[in-house]
Design an enzyme around this catalytic site. Structure first.
Site, PDB file in Angstrom:
ATOM      1  N   ASN A   2       0.847  -1.192   0.000  1.00 47.35           N
ATOM      2  CA  ASN A   2       0.000   0.000   0.000  1.00 47.35           C
ATOM      3  C   ASN A   2       0.883   1.242   0.000  1.00 47.35           C
ATOM      4  O   ASN A   2       1.986   1.240   0.540  1.00 47.35           O
ATOM      5  CB  ASN A   2      -0.895   0.002   1.246  1.00 47.35           C
ATOM      6  CG  ASN A   2      -1.828   1.193   1.257  1.00 47.35           C
ATOM      7  OD1 ASN A   2      -2.735   1.287   0.430  1.00 47.35           O
ATOM      8  ND2 ASN A   2      -1.600   2.131   2.160  1.00 47.35           N
ATOM      9  N   GLU A  33      -1.112   0.879  -4.948  1.00 49.90           N
ATOM     10  CA  GLU A  33      -1.207   2.141  -5.702  1.00 49.90           C
ATOM     11  C   GLU A  33      -0.049   2.351  -6.666  1.00 49.90           C
ATOM     12  O   GLU A  33      -0.135   3.207  -7.545  1.00 49.90           O
ATOM     13  CB  GLU A  33      -1.319   3.339  -4.739  1.00 49.90           C
ATOM     14  CG  GLU A  33      -2.685   3.516  -4.094  1.00 49.90           C
ATOM     15  CD  GLU A  33      -2.749   2.975  -2.692  1.00 49.90           C
ATOM     16  OE1 GLU A  33      -1.897   2.110  -2.357  1.00 49.90           O
ATOM     17  OE2 GLU A  33      -3.643   3.381  -1.926  1.00 49.90           O
ATOM     18  N   ASP A  40      -2.237  21.649   9.635  1.00 51.83           N
ATOM     19  CA  ASP A  40      -2.998  20.692   8.840  1.00 51.83           C
ATOM     20  C   ASP A  40      -3.491  21.339   7.551  1.00 51.83           C
ATOM     21  O   ASP A  40      -3.252  22.519   7.302  1.00 51.83           O
ATOM     22  CB  ASP A  40      -4.153  20.137   9.684  1.00 51.83           C
ATOM     23  CG  ASP A  40      -4.289  18.649   9.460  1.00 51.83           C
ATOM     24  OD1 ASP A  40      -4.106  18.222   8.306  1.00 51.83           O
ATOM     25  OD2 ASP A  40      -4.577  17.923  10.417  1.00 51.83           O
TER      26      ASP A  40
HETATM   27  C1  LIG Z   1       0.551  15.696   1.314  1.00 54.79           C
HETATM   28  C2  LIG Z   1      -0.317  14.749   2.076  1.00 54.79           C
HETATM   29  C3  LIG Z   1      -0.091  14.537   3.423  1.00 54.79           C
HETATM   30  C4  LIG Z   1      -0.875  13.630   4.151  1.00 54.79           C
HETATM   31  N1  LIG Z   1      -0.580  13.378   5.466  1.00 54.79           N
HETATM   32  C5  LIG Z   1      -1.254  12.394   6.114  1.00 54.79           C
HETATM   33  C6  LIG Z   1      -0.875  12.011   7.439  1.00 54.79           C
HETATM   34  O1  LIG Z   1       0.039  12.579   8.027  1.00 54.79           O
HETATM   35  N2  LIG Z   1      -1.557  10.997   8.026  1.00 54.79           N
HETATM   36  C7  LIG Z   1      -2.579  10.342   7.417  1.00 54.79           C
HETATM   37  O2  LIG Z   1      -3.126   9.400   7.992  1.00 54.79           O
HETATM   38  N3  LIG Z   1      -2.987  10.705   6.182  1.00 54.79           N
HETATM   39  C8  LIG Z   1      -2.340  11.696   5.505  1.00 54.79           C
HETATM   40  N4  LIG Z   1      -2.696  12.040   4.230  1.00 54.79           N
HETATM   41  C9  LIG Z   1      -3.845  11.394   3.603  1.00 54.79           C
HETATM   42  C10 LIG Z   1      -3.634   9.974   3.128  1.00 54.79           C
HETATM   43  O3  LIG Z   1      -2.357   9.469   3.167  1.00 54.79           O
HETATM   44  C11 LIG Z   1      -4.168   9.781   1.740  1.00 54.79           C
HETATM   45  O4  LIG Z   1      -5.423  10.365   1.631  1.00 54.79           O
HETATM   46  C12 LIG Z   1      -4.217   8.337   1.308  1.00 54.79           C
HETATM   47  O5  LIG Z   1      -4.837   8.326   0.072  1.00 54.79           O
HETATM   48  C13 LIG Z   1      -4.959   7.388   2.175  1.00 54.79           C
HETATM   49  O6  LIG Z   1      -4.880   6.173   1.461  1.00 54.79           O
HETATM   50  P1  LIG Z   1      -5.552   4.815   1.904  1.00 54.79           P
HETATM   51  O7  LIG Z   1      -6.997   4.971   1.552  1.00 54.79           O
HETATM   52  O8  LIG Z   1      -4.828   3.841   1.025  1.00 54.79           O
HETATM   53  O9  LIG Z   1      -5.331   4.594   3.331  1.00 54.79           O
HETATM   54  C14 LIG Z   1      -1.943  12.959   3.500  1.00 54.79           C
HETATM   55  C15 LIG Z   1      -2.180  13.186   2.145  1.00 54.79           C
HETATM   56  C16 LIG Z   1      -1.379  14.067   1.440  1.00 54.79           C
HETATM   57  C17 LIG Z   1      -1.652  14.267  -0.031  1.00 54.79           C
END
Ligand SMILES: Cc1cc2nc3c(=O)[nH]c(=O)nc-3n(C[C@H](O)[C@H](O)[C@H](O)COP(=O)(O)O)c2cc1C
Length: 436
Positions: A140, A200, A247
């Protein structure tokens, strides 16, 4: 094309600001990046880190991401939809740029990790794509900010519900790789929320050719062109304070006890370029919001309304607002689109549905449609209280319960009084009237 090669291309085109003056990673670099946003910038001389350059603001706009793929911005939703639907395993290579140099020992103080703001809890990695693997579900990609608190340890924010969180819940501890310095094929793919079990990196490769390589000390396939890779282990129960940190909403997130990422190996390209990503700023926003646009687009079309475009706009923190442009055929289309848009992006708080003559990238135009076409009693859809986004400071703390509202800003199909059409002035050839 890898991150560095893309940056060089921007330089050749004259769109990269190069700073020759020495800059510090403690607040100063972030402040400069914010001041020039959205222009891409490269710091050529970084105080205390003579081996590194630091680059930021590289993908602050949809235009910059569309340019990387060589398509117009209007092609982004179809391109992302196509890549999610037609995933494609990337090629594995052994001699990868990201492994050119293996650092001796691990000392995070040797990396130019930025502290972005005075109130931040510490130095933060914010641009990294995080690769993990579940023994049954596979690999992932996610984003997880990580705050350094020791020479080898960081605390990392892993929101409940993320695939990484689910994997950690099952395993207790996991191998992981934080990959810094990547291009939009990898960045956008990592930001999509697709079915658990989908790797992904296959979306990244469907977006544009992506090579992967096996990490040096963990059993993971990582983007081969990454500038810097931090390999190690993440522990669910071993926690440390994380935060405060800015954030997506440009407000401060609170301190929490979050899982520890223990870094065990660091590799990088020769003459590495550290990719900075300003929290809450445009690049963070575009990467968060853009991958939600195809899901809203799909949901509205599946509900039987002809959706033309979607903008999860920076004014709504690229998360809490969606502007949906439709080709209205039935009187109920606006309201149907509102419900479908919320189904396509559960964290959204306000949905605005507009007619096809409105420019959804121009907030004045959207506001104009609200001023001239909207009647609250008839056109407001109060969804009521539902779980929304934990990022919204106005949502109920702890539960993220929020009041979701939809605004049908489309004109009625049958006009009873004044016309809703905007009067146009005749077009002229200005050269005939004004000397250049
Ligand atoms: C620049 C950026 C920073 C992010 N930081 C975090 C974070 O610190 N913690 C978190 O849980 N998600 C964070 N996210 C959101 C997720 O990593 C992201 O939406 C991801 O698609 C979730 O994927 P999943 O559905 O495979 O779990 C961030 C997304 C971006 C684009």
């Amino acid at each position: 094309m890898y991150f560095r090669e893309h940056m060089n291309k921007l330089d050749k085109e004259g769109s990269l600001i190069k700073v020759k003056k020495e800059v510090g990673v403690d607040i100063e670099a972030a402040a400069v990046l914010k001041a020039v946003e959205p222009s891409p910038l490269l710091f050529e001389k970084v105080k205390d880190y003579p081996n590194f350059r630091v680059a930021g603001n590289i993908f602050c706009t949809k235009q910059s991401i569309a340019d990387y793929f060589g398509i117009p911005t209007s092609g982004l939703i179809p391109k992302l939809t196509e890549a999610i639907d037609n995933r494609n395993p990337p090629e594995e290579i052994s001699d990868a740029p990201c492994k050119e140099i293996v650092m001796e020992g691990v000392d995070l103080n040797k990396l130019p990790i930025l502290k972005h703001n005075e109130r931040d809890g510490g130095r933060y990695i914010s641009s990294a794509v995080v690769v993990t693997k579940d023994p049954e579900l596979g690999q992932n990609l996610d984003f997880h900010r990580a705050m350094q608190f020791e020479a080898t340890k960081m605390s990392t924010r892993i929101i409940k519900g993320r695939d990484f969180y689910k994997f950690l819940e099952r395993a207790g501890e996991l191998e992981a790789a934080w990959c810094v310095g990547n291009t939009p094929n990898v960045l956008v793919a990592a930001a999509t929320s697709v079915k658990t079990g989908i790797n992904e990196l296959e979306i990244a490769n469907a977006l544009s050719k992506t090579q992967v390589t096996r990490a040096t000390s963990v059993d993971l396939l990582i983007p081969a062109g990454s500038e810097v890779v931090l390999e190690g282990r993440v522990y669910m129960k071993d926690r440390s304070t994380e935060g405060p940190f800015i954030d997506l909403t440009e407000t401060y997130d609170i301190e929490r006890e979050e899982p520890i990422f223990e870094v065990k190996k660091i590799t990088h390209r020769k003459d590495p370029v550290w990719q900075a990503l300003l929290p809450g700023a445009l690049e963070h926003k575009v990467l968060m919001g853009m991958p939600r646009e195809p899901t809203i687009f799909k949901s509205v079309n599946e509900a039987g309304v002809k959706c033309l475009d979607v903008n999860v706009n920076p004014g709504g923190s690229s998360w809490l607002h969606a502007i949906v442009r439709i080709d209205k055929q039935n009187e109920e289309d606006g309201k149907t689109a509102i419900h479908a848009a919320f189904a396509g992006h559960r964290s959204c708080k306000h949905v605005f549905v507009v007619d096809k003559d409105i420019d959804i990238y121009n907030s004045l135009d959207v506001e104009w449609s609200m001023a001239t076409r909207f009647q609250a009693e008839r056109d407001l859809v109060d969804i009521g209280k539902e779980p929304g986004s934990s990022l919204d400071p106005s949502a109920e703390p702890g539960t993220k319960i929020t009041n979701k509202i939809g605004f049908d800003l489309t004109a009625p199909l049958v006009t009873k009084g004044k016309s809703f059409a905007r009067a146009e002035f005749p077009k002229v050839d200005l050269k005939k009237y004004i000397d250049e």
